[in-house]
Structures are given as C-alpha cells and as structure tokens.
Scaffold this motif. Sequence first.
Motif, PDB file in Angstrom:
ATOM      1  N   GLU A 131      17.024  -0.027 -33.733  1.00  0.00           N
ATOM      2  CA  GLU A 131      16.920   0.954 -32.659  1.00  0.00           C
ATOM      3  C   GLU A 131      15.465   1.234 -32.323  1.00  0.00           C
ATOM      4  N   GLU A 132      14.632   1.380 -33.373  1.00  0.00           N
ATOM      5  CA  GLU A 132      13.208   1.630 -33.141  1.00  0.00           C
ATOM      6  C   GLU A 132      12.539   0.437 -32.463  1.00  0.00           C
ATOM      7  N   ALA A 133      13.036  -0.767 -32.727  1.00  0.00           N
ATOM      8  CA  ALA A 133      12.466  -1.968 -32.114  1.00  0.00           C
ATOM      9  C   ALA A 133      12.984  -2.203 -30.694  1.00  0.00           C
ATOM     10  N   GLY A 134      13.882  -1.347 -30.220  1.00  0.00           N
ATOM     11  CA  GLY A 134      14.407  -1.497 -28.862  1.00  0.00           C
ATOM     12  C   GLY A 134      15.370  -2.650 -28.713  1.00  0.00           C
ATOM     13  N   ALA A 135      16.216  -2.853 -29.727  1.00  0.00           N
ATOM     14  CA  ALA A 135      17.120  -4.003 -29.707  1.00  0.00           C
ATOM     15  C   ALA A 135      18.121  -3.933 -28.570  1.00  0.00           C
ATOM     16  N   PHE A 136      18.506  -2.727 -28.169  1.00  0.00           N
ATOM     17  CA  PHE A 136      19.596  -2.591 -27.205  1.00  0.00           C
ATOM     18  C   PHE A 136      19.176  -2.951 -25.778  1.00  0.00           C
ATOM     19  N   ASP A 137      17.868  -2.894 -25.489  1.00  0.00           N
ATOM     20  CA  ASP A 137      17.420  -3.316 -24.158  1.00  0.00           C
ATOM     21  C   ASP A 137      16.460  -4.506 -24.243  1.00  0.00           C
ATOM     22  N   ALA A 138      16.390  -5.135 -25.428  1.00  0.00           N
ATOM     23  CA  ALA A 138      15.438  -6.240 -25.617  1.00  0.00           C
ATOM     24  C   ALA A 138      15.746  -7.409 -24.682  1.00  0.00           C
ATOM     25  N   ARG A 139      17.017  -7.750 -24.537  1.00  0.00           N
ATOM     26  CA  ARG A 139      17.377  -8.890 -23.692  1.00  0.00           C
ATOM     27  C   ARG A 139      16.975  -8.642 -22.238  1.00  0.00           C
ATOM     28  N   SER A 140      17.228  -7.432 -21.761  1.00  0.00           N
ATOM     29  CA  SER A 140      16.854  -7.129 -20.376  1.00  0.00           C
ATOM     30  C   SER A 140      15.337  -7.130 -20.207  1.00  0.00           C
ATOM     31  N   ARG A 141      14.589  -6.677 -21.236  1.00  0.00           N
ATOM     32  CA  ARG A 141      13.130  -6.712 -21.159  1.00  0.00           C
ATOM     33  C   ARG A 141      12.621  -8.145 -21.134  1.00  0.00           C
ATOM     34  N   ALA A 142      13.234  -9.002 -21.940  1.00  0.00           N
ATOM     35  CA  ALA A 142      12.832 -10.413 -21.948  1.00  0.00           C
ATOM     36  C   ALA A 142      13.109 -11.068 -20.596  1.00  0.00           C
ATOM     37  N   GLN A 143      14.257 -10.760 -20.015  1.00  0.00           N
ATOM     38  CA  GLN A 143      14.581 -11.359 -18.729  1.00  0.00           C
ATOM     39  C   GLN A 143      13.713 -10.809 -17.606  1.00  0.00           C
ATOM     40  N   ALA A 144      13.306  -9.546 -17.713  1.00  0.00           N
ATOM     41  CA  ALA A 144      12.384  -8.992 -16.722  1.00  0.00           C
ATOM     42  C   ALA A 144      11.047  -9.732 -16.765  1.00  0.00           C
ATOM     43  N   LEU A 145      10.587 -10.079 -17.965  1.00  0.00           N
ATOM     44  CA  LEU A 145       9.352 -10.856 -18.085  1.00  0.00           C
ATOM     45  C   LEU A 145       9.513 -12.230 -17.423  1.00  0.00           C
ATOM     46  N   LEU A 146      10.644 -12.871 -17.680  1.00  0.00           N
ATOM     47  CA  LEU A 146      10.871 -14.192 -17.105  1.00  0.00           C
ATOM     48  C   LEU A 146      10.951 -14.138 -15.581  1.00  0.00           C
ATOM     49  N   LEU A 147      11.661 -13.156 -15.066  1.00  0.00           N
ATOM     50  CA  LEU A 147      11.759 -13.012 -13.613  1.00  0.00           C
ATOM     51  C   LEU A 147      10.402 -12.708 -13.007  1.00  0.00           C
ATOM     52  N   GLY A 148       9.639 -11.856 -13.687  1.00  0.00           N
ATOM     53  CA  GLY A 148       8.309 -11.526 -13.190  1.00  0.00           C
ATOM     54  C   GLY A 148       7.399 -12.729 -13.131  1.00  0.00           C
ATOM     55  N   LEU A 149       7.593 -13.674 -14.060  1.00  0.00           N
ATOM     56  CA  LEU A 149       6.749 -14.869 -14.092  1.00  0.00           C
ATOM     57  C   LEU A 149       7.308 -16.002 -13.241  1.00  0.00           C
ATOM     58  N   GLY A 150       8.325 -15.708 -12.438  1.00  0.00           N
ATOM     59  CA  GLY A 150       8.756 -16.669 -11.428  1.00  0.00           C
ATOM     60  C   GLY A 150      10.019 -17.429 -11.718  1.00  0.00           C
ATOM     61  N   PHE A 151      10.688 -17.177 -12.848  1.00  0.00           N
ATOM     62  CA  PHE A 151      11.933 -17.874 -13.136  1.00  0.00           C
ATOM     63  C   PHE A 151      13.069 -17.283 -12.299  1.00  0.00           C
ATOM     64  N   GLN A 152      14.037 -18.128 -11.970  1.00  0.00           N
ATOM     65  CA  GLN A 152      15.186 -17.697 -11.189  1.00  0.00           C
ATOM     66  C   GLN A 152      16.280 -17.132 -12.098  1.00  0.00           C
ATOM     67  N   PRO A 153      17.118 -16.215 -11.598  1.00  0.00           N
ATOM     68  CA  PRO A 153      18.196 -15.661 -12.423  1.00  0.00           C
ATOM     69  C   PRO A 153      19.084 -16.747 -13.042  1.00  0.00           C
ATOM     70  N   ALA A 154      19.341 -17.825 -12.316  1.00  0.00           N
ATOM     71  CA  ALA A 154      20.208 -18.884 -12.838  1.00  0.00           C
ATOM     72  C   ALA A 154      19.541 -19.683 -13.947  1.00  0.00           C
ATOM     73  N   GLU A 155      18.244 -19.493 -14.150  1.00  0.00           N
ATOM     74  CA  GLU A 155      17.513 -20.280 -15.135  1.00  0.00           C
ATOM     75  C   GLU A 155      17.224 -19.518 -16.426  1.00  0.00           C
ATOM     76  N   LEU A 156      17.672 -18.267 -16.513  1.00  0.00           N
ATOM     77  CA  LEU A 156      17.292 -17.429 -17.646  1.00  0.00           C
ATOM     78  C   LEU A 156      17.824 -17.943 -18.976  1.00  0.00           C
ATOM     79  N   ASP A 157      18.924 -18.663 -18.960  1.00  0.00           N
ATOM     80  CA  ASP A 157      19.470 -19.223 -20.198  1.00  0.00           C
ATOM     81  C   ASP A 157      19.438 -20.747 -20.196  1.00  0.00           C
TER      82      ASP A 157
END
Length: 672
Positions: free
Chosen positions: A118-144
Amino acid sequence: MITARQLTLRRGTKVVLQSCDFTLNPGEKASLIGRNGAGKSSLFALMAGRLQADAGELQIPPRWRWAEVAQSMPETAQGCTAYVLEGDVTLQQAQAALDKAEADNDGHAMAEAYLALEEAGAFDARSRAQALLLGLGFQPAELDKPVNAFSGGWRMRLQLARALMCPSDLLLLDEPTNHLDLDALVWLESWLQRYEGTLLIISHDREFLDAVTNVTLHLDDSLVTRYGGNYSAFEAMRAERMNQVQAAFDKQQERIAHLQRFIDRFKAKASKAKQAQSRVKALARMERLAPVLTASDFAFEFREPQSLPNPMLALRDVACGYGQTVIVRNINRTVLAGQRIGILGANGQGKSTLVKTIAHVMPALGGSMTEGKGLNIGYFAQQEMDLLQEDDTPMQRMVRLAREVSPHAREQELRNFLGQFRFADEMVHQRVGTLSGGERARLVLATIVWQKPNLLLFDEPTNHLDLNTREALSIALNEFEGSVLLVSHDRALLREVCDEFWLVTRGGVLPFDGDLDDYQRWLLDHSRAMARGEPPPALPGSTLATPAVSVTGGIAAGVPTASPVAAPVPAPSPPADTAGGRDERRAKAQARSRLADMTRPLRNELAQIDKRLAALTAEKTQREAELAQGQLRGEQIAEQARQLHHIAAETAMLEERWLEVSESLERMAREA
C-alpha cells in the motif's frame, strides 16, 4: 547533499577530473555540460558506483535511492507495462515479501507485506506505468505488446519509462531526449518539473535545460564549476567570469612586463642594482594567472549554390510509405526558393518517410514530384551510417565524392577542407566505424557542403552534436541562401532557422500557422481535450479540428500518434493551400531571394573588411610587443610609431565603413 572534495578520476592515461570540489543540494535540478569527450558520462558512472575515484571523495547520502536510464537494449518478450513496473524497486521488494509470506503461510508477514504494498502505491502502479508509456508516445493498443517487438529507439523509451517509474531521491539522465520527438519531449519536461528529488541531466538541448534545471555544472579542462541558474544564465555568467579573468590576466601581464623592463634596463647599473634585485624577488613571488583558454569554436558555412530554381519542388497528391504500406498520402505542398520549413509531428507519423521520399531514398507510392531545373539536394539522414560506410575513411569518402562533383580537386585541397570540420592529421585516415557519433555527423556535413546543394533535407541532424556544434549549424543554416526542410526535436534550432512549419499527422501534411510556442500550447490543449472527452482543438489559423482519438494519459498520449510499427492509416485529404496564402508565401520567398541578391556585394565587402581588420589587429599586437621588449633604438622606434599610426588610421577608416555597410544592410532588410 552530494559533495565532491578534491575528486580525481582517470580513465587510462587521461585525467577526467582533477581535484574537483562541488555540491548539489537536495531537490536541486542540475545540468552537467561540457564538450564531447570531457568526461560527463564518466562522472555519472562514478555517482552510480560503476567507477571508483582515484583520489578525493564523492559523498552521496547512503539512504538516498537513485535511478538512471539503463544503456543496454532490452531483449525480452515481456509486455511493456510489466517491464516498466519492474523499474519500481520498492514495489517489487514488497511483492517479493508477500510471495514469500504466502509461501510460508506467515500471517504476520503477510500483513506487513500488504502494508508495504500500500505504501508503495501498488493499487495504482499499473495505471502510473501506463501513463508514463502514453506520455512517451506509446499507443493504448501497444501497452502490453512484447518489448522485443519494438525498434531500438522505442526500447530506449521503455528504459526511460522504467527509470521514471523507480522511486528515487537522485535521478541521473544521460541524453534522455535523444530518442524523443517534440511531443514526448514536452511531456518529459512537464514530468521533470514536478519531480521532487535531486536531478542531474546530461543534454545538448538548451531549451530543455532552460525549462528543467536551476543549477549548471560545467565540466571543462578536468574541473567542475558550479553556476546557479539554467543554461542561459550559465552562458551569461561564464562570459562575465571569463572577461574578468582575462582582464586580471592582462593587467598582471602589464605589471610583469613593466618589472621585467626595469630589471633588464638597470640590473647592470651599480646604483640601481638593489632596486632591480627587489623587483626580481617581486616577480618571483607573484602568483601567475593563467590566460583564458577555450576550446576552439567550430564554424562552417554552406557554399553558394550554383542556381536557385523557383519553385524548388512541387508535390501533387504524393503518397509516401514502405513497400505497399502508405503512411502519408495526398501531399500537396510546394517548396519555394529561400523557404525554411520545420516539419513537426509525433514519431511514427511519417516525417522521416516524407523527407526520404523527397531525397529519392524511397520511391513515392503515388502522385508526382516536380523538381525545379538545377535542383541539387543535400540530405542528412537521421542515422548517419545510412550515408557512410564503416570501412571508409574521411579521405576516401571525400575522394569518391570529388570524382563525382569536382574531378579536378587535389588531395591537399580535400585535406584542408576536412580540416575545417576538425578532421586533422591522421584522423582523415581513421575508419568511419571507429568515429564517434559527433565526428560522423561532421563528416556528413562536410560531404553536403562540398556538393553545393540548393535544397537541404535535414532529418534530426543534432542527435550527436554538442552545443557548440549545434550553434555552428544554426548559424550556417541561417546564412544558407537556398531552401531548408528540417526535422528536429531541438527547439532552439527550429526557432532560429525556420519561419514556417508543416505538421505531419494522421496520414496527412497540414500547414501549421503558428510558431513552436503555439505548437506546444496546441499539444497541451489537445491533451486536456482528450482527457475530458471533448473534441480536439483546431490547428492555429484553421477552423478544422484534427481527428479525435480516444486515449488517456500525458501530453503525447492525447496527441494522435501513429504506431512505431508502420501501418496503413486512413486519413482525410489535408486541405490544399488557399490561393492567397500560397501567393503570400511565394511573394515572401521571392522577396528573400531578391534581398539576398541585392545584399551580396555588401556582405562580401563586409567580409573583406573583417578580414583586413583582423590582419591589422595582429600586426598592431606584434609591433607593440616589439616595442615592449625594449630592444629597438632611435630610428627603429620612430618607424614602429609611424607604422602604428598608419594602422590606427586605416583601422578607424575601415571601422567607419563597416558601420556604413552594416547600416545599409539593415536598412535594405527593413525596406524589403
């Protein structure tokens, strides 16, 4: 706080750092700058613990967590999001603790592990990682999508996202903008401005450094000097410091010369021997100041084109792509003589494809390209090795080029020419494969200059260039009399060179009626509109909105971007230029061409005046030095004085003429 005390580092026989002292306070955002090869990356390796200091100490708080971008290319079939999540070391440790507790069936340990997650932010970690990917130009269909399905440039973006994902007190970024387009660069700027830890960046992008940093560490001559402020502030402060040091050095040299003249004149006289001896002692005790020595600035210029066809190029319903895959279609644009066009758009939209098609590296898949009579294209590829051969040497490359372009060129002429691009002595026989990225870029520039092109197609020319070389390129492009099409993420270069822009987006090429500030605002507005589910904003100067896409995330995520892997993109035909706008741009280009022809004699005269003034200054310095030595007598002194008087009179006359010519040029530019 990071503290360096008497820090010394050697790499082989080269001294990278010599008795350096500097500090970085918690929360400061600093840039580490210096010429290529100065040792910036070695200092990073020292901070990361990959190198050990030869002397002195570098203290970093032991509790600090640090992160950096891995330079190795990832090879894994793991999905992008999962790969980036692994960059969060704290989260991974908490997850490992939970797995162990569950395997041991230890309820107490499981409770602690869940608390750590919980302290490490596990519950929103995936969304934070995907926000980084989207911000760096990846498309939603490419996230996985598997990591190894992407090209090298996109994998380096994954490494950057992984570093940003890692919770850190110290973030080390070595050239983070090299693989980013302008859209992702704007997003990264915004992210780093919000970063709360201590940041140290190596970058040659001055606008990026100005936007992000508030401290500058300058590595030069094995010393690190700290300046408070961003890169622009550093330039001003360093210039002032250099002026002060040079003034102090000049004053000391005058004092030394005065003492030495007294000693030389009176050391043999018994009545003055004591005074002369005291001055010898004063001279010996004097702490000598060093002159200001700076690395020689690199400068070059494009040769005058043999002709300037107008229009240079006309594209009618042109389609560009690879094989049978169309990436950009329905291109209806015209390039006029003297135009300087910046090409904007996210990575994967087709900017490089468009430039390669115009350069005839790739065939057009449809439509027609009409070239003006005498069109001569100079092409700078994004990957320099596309234009070079590893087993070649600079001299061999120039010899082959000279046979094609100017068969009467002599080897010494080619050697002198390469020397202008810093290929001296045995470097002209060094294999291209062993040259650095900056050296290869300069060699490509040399081959382009030799060909006297009238249309320059430059695709990311600054990727491997340091700040001094970028400045030289900017000056050369501004003085170039032909036309320029420029793809670059270096906003300083785009601002200084381009006076209009094309936007490559959603499979078309649209005129962008605005400057880079308008483009950045449009990107921000586009991102906000997408996040709110609203229609995207219209392009500046247009009533048409760009096609909407349903994505969420950072700035670049809100911008319509193509996949890194090219695919057919159905897109509406971009509207053709209005007759009024086209005629206005043609008139401006023709006016620039006429102005260049009218002012050429005055500009040539100005260059001759500058050359003569430099010669007079050198002669004046030499004659004054001869007088200062005190070895001339009688008529010789009088002759030197007469010559100095003539030099002063001619200098004053030339300076007055220089001002007249400069004012005439300015007046002609205003009237044009």
